[in-house]
Scaffold this motif. Structure first.
Motif, short mmCIF file in Angstrom:
data_model
loop_
_atom_site.label_atom_id
_atom_site.label_comp_id
_atom_site.label_asym_id
_atom_site.label_seq_id
_atom_site.Cartn_x
_atom_site.Cartn_y
_atom_site.Cartn_z
N HIS A 95 0.84 -1.21 0.00
CA HIS A 95 0.00 0.00 0.00
C HIS A 95 0.87 1.26 0.00
CE1 HIS A 95 -3.78 2.19 1.09
NE2 HIS A 95 -2.94 3.01 1.70
N LEU A 118 0.99 2.41 -4.75
CA LEU A 118 -0.23 3.14 -5.09
C LEU A 118 0.07 4.49 -5.74
CD1 LEU A 118 -2.61 2.39 -2.09
CD2 LEU A 118 -2.49 1.29 -4.32
N LEU A 133 -4.51 11.28 4.43
CA LEU A 133 -4.57 11.12 2.98
C LEU A 133 -3.18 11.23 2.39
CD1 LEU A 133 -6.79 10.85 0.73
CD2 LEU A 133 -6.60 13.33 0.44
N ARG A 134 -2.83 10.29 1.51
CA ARG A 134 -1.53 10.30 0.83
C ARG A 134 -1.73 9.67 -0.55
NH1 ARG A 134 3.18 12.91 1.32
NH2 ARG A 134 3.14 12.59 3.59
N ARG A 135 -1.30 10.38 -1.60
CA ARG A 135 -1.44 9.91 -2.97
C ARG A 135 -2.88 9.56 -3.31
NH1 ARG A 135 4.08 6.15 -2.88
NH2 ARG A 135 5.54 7.87 -3.18
N GLY A 136 -3.80 10.33 -2.72
CA GLY A 136 -5.22 10.14 -2.99
C GLY A 136 -5.82 8.94 -2.29
N GLN A 137 -5.06 8.30 -1.40
CA GLN A 137 -5.52 7.10 -0.71
C GLN A 137 -5.37 7.30 0.80
OE1 GLN A 137 -6.79 4.42 -2.27
NE2 GLN A 137 -6.42 5.25 -4.33
N PRO A 138 -6.09 6.51 1.60
CA PRO A 138 -5.88 6.59 3.05
C PRO A 138 -4.43 6.28 3.39
CG PRO A 138 -7.84 5.29 2.56
CD PRO A 138 -7.14 5.54 1.24
N THR A 139 -3.87 7.02 4.31
CA THR A 139 -2.50 6.75 4.75
C THR A 139 -2.45 5.35 5.39
OG1 THR A 139 -3.03 7.99 6.75
CG2 THR A 139 -1.82 9.15 5.03
N ALA A 172 -5.48 3.08 6.81
CA ALA A 172 -5.92 1.90 6.07
C ALA A 172 -5.71 0.62 6.87
CB ALA A 172 -5.17 1.81 4.74
N GLY A 221 -3.66 15.03 -3.72
CA GLY A 221 -3.60 13.66 -3.24
C GLY A 221 -3.27 13.58 -1.77
N LYS A 222 -3.21 14.72 -1.09
CA LYS A 222 -2.99 14.79 0.35
C LYS A 222 -3.74 16.01 0.87
CE LYS A 222 1.45 17.19 -0.23
NZ LYS A 222 2.90 17.15 0.07
#
Length: 301
Positions: free
Chosen positions: A45, A49, A101-107, A111, A241-242
């Motif tokens: 992850h 990602l 948030l990191r790179r548009g995904q949950p950190t 996660a 993304g963040k």
């Protein structure tokens, strides 16, 4: 995004390197599976990602500019991205920047959980050095690259810069520009300079060439951070993304806060000129390095 300095060929080469490093990273993670499934998933992850891949691209760009084979650059390119990924995992933790948030995904700690995130960061750091230890180059170059990466990532580099950042958080009014530049020369610039240096080591570049590459990398590292600071003020979370606006919310010292937005943009332009001047003697073979410098200044995320 601006056109590549070297045109379509340069853009195609950078994109090919992005695909290449993703494959190398995928292989490194597959070849060193975690003993526990959830830890392995957290590591993937953190690494797979997306991301700009700026640091591994710098390894490829610097190395090939001076004649290194891409195969000799795969290990250092992967190693520096693994170090970068570990640093982001730990930087996002509640005890650090506490970001979701990191790179548009949950950190990773969102996660998975905080303990898994700490272990994932630790494991990625170890994997970086295991990967670099198997670099396809001579022993002296391998040891030099290991030393370079260890120094850049440690207490006199990235970790030292992070400690300075934490100490300065909430005290922006007492900060000055010299202290801020030193902070970012360590937190951000040390790993960027290591990326360029490792490419030069793999290619056995001359001392004079390495001096010019250091000047380029130092300017790039500071430019990258100033652009980050501006994006935090001007950008939106969906694009970045963040989380946008975190610096002001945490009362962090930033270039816009200390010298203003216009002066920050002018400083960026000056750093761009410094990068161009450092690379000028190399001519067309530095096209990828020049393009990466331009992208760092003009990027939108």
């Amino acid at each position: 995004m601006p056109e590549a300095v070297g045109g379509a060929d340069t853009a195609a080469r950078l994109e090919a390197w992005r695909r290449r490093i993703d494959e190398v990273l995928e292989t490194a993670l597959a070849d060193h599976p975690a003993a526990e499934r959830r830890l392995g998933e957290a590591m993937r992850h953190a690494v797979l990602l997306g991301g700009k891949r700026m640091r591994p691209l710098l390894v490829y760009a610097a190395g090939t500019a001076f004649g290194a084979d891409e195969s000799a650059l795969d290990a250092p390119a992967a190693a520096i991205e693994l170090i970068h990924a570990y640093s982001l995992v730990h930087d996002d933790l509640p005890a650090m920047d506490d970001d979701a948030l990191r790179r548009g995904q949950p950190t990773v700690h969102v996660a998975f959980d905080e303990a898994t995130a700490i272990l994932a960061g630790d494991a990625l750091q170890s994997l970086a050095f295991a990967t670099l230890a198997d670099a396809a180059c001579g022993d002296s170059a391998r040891v030099a690259m290991l030393r370079e990466l260890a120094s850049a990532a440690g207490a006199h580099g990235m970790c030292g810069g992070q400690a300075l950042d934490l100490a300065a958080t909430g005290r922006s009014a007492s900060s000055d520009i010299d202290a801020l530049e030193r902070l970012h020369a360590l937190k951000t610039g040390a790993l960027i300079r290591a990326a360029v240096r490792m490419g030069a080591i793999a290619a056995d570049a001359t001392d004079d060439d390495r001096v010019r590459l250091d000047a380029y990398a130092d300017a790039l590292g500071l430019a990258f951070q100033i652009r980050d600071d501006l994006l935090d003020v001007e950008g939106e979370s969906a694009t970045l993304g963040k989380t946008a606006g975190k610096d002001a919310a945490q009362d962090k010292a930033t270039f816009p806060a200390l010298i203003g937005i216009d002066a920050s943009r002018a400083r960026l332009a000056g750093l761009g000129a410094a990068m161009d001047a450092s690379l000028a003697p190399f001519g067309a073979r530095a096209a990828e390095l020049a393009t990466l410098g331009s992208l760092a200044i003009h990027r939108s995320h």
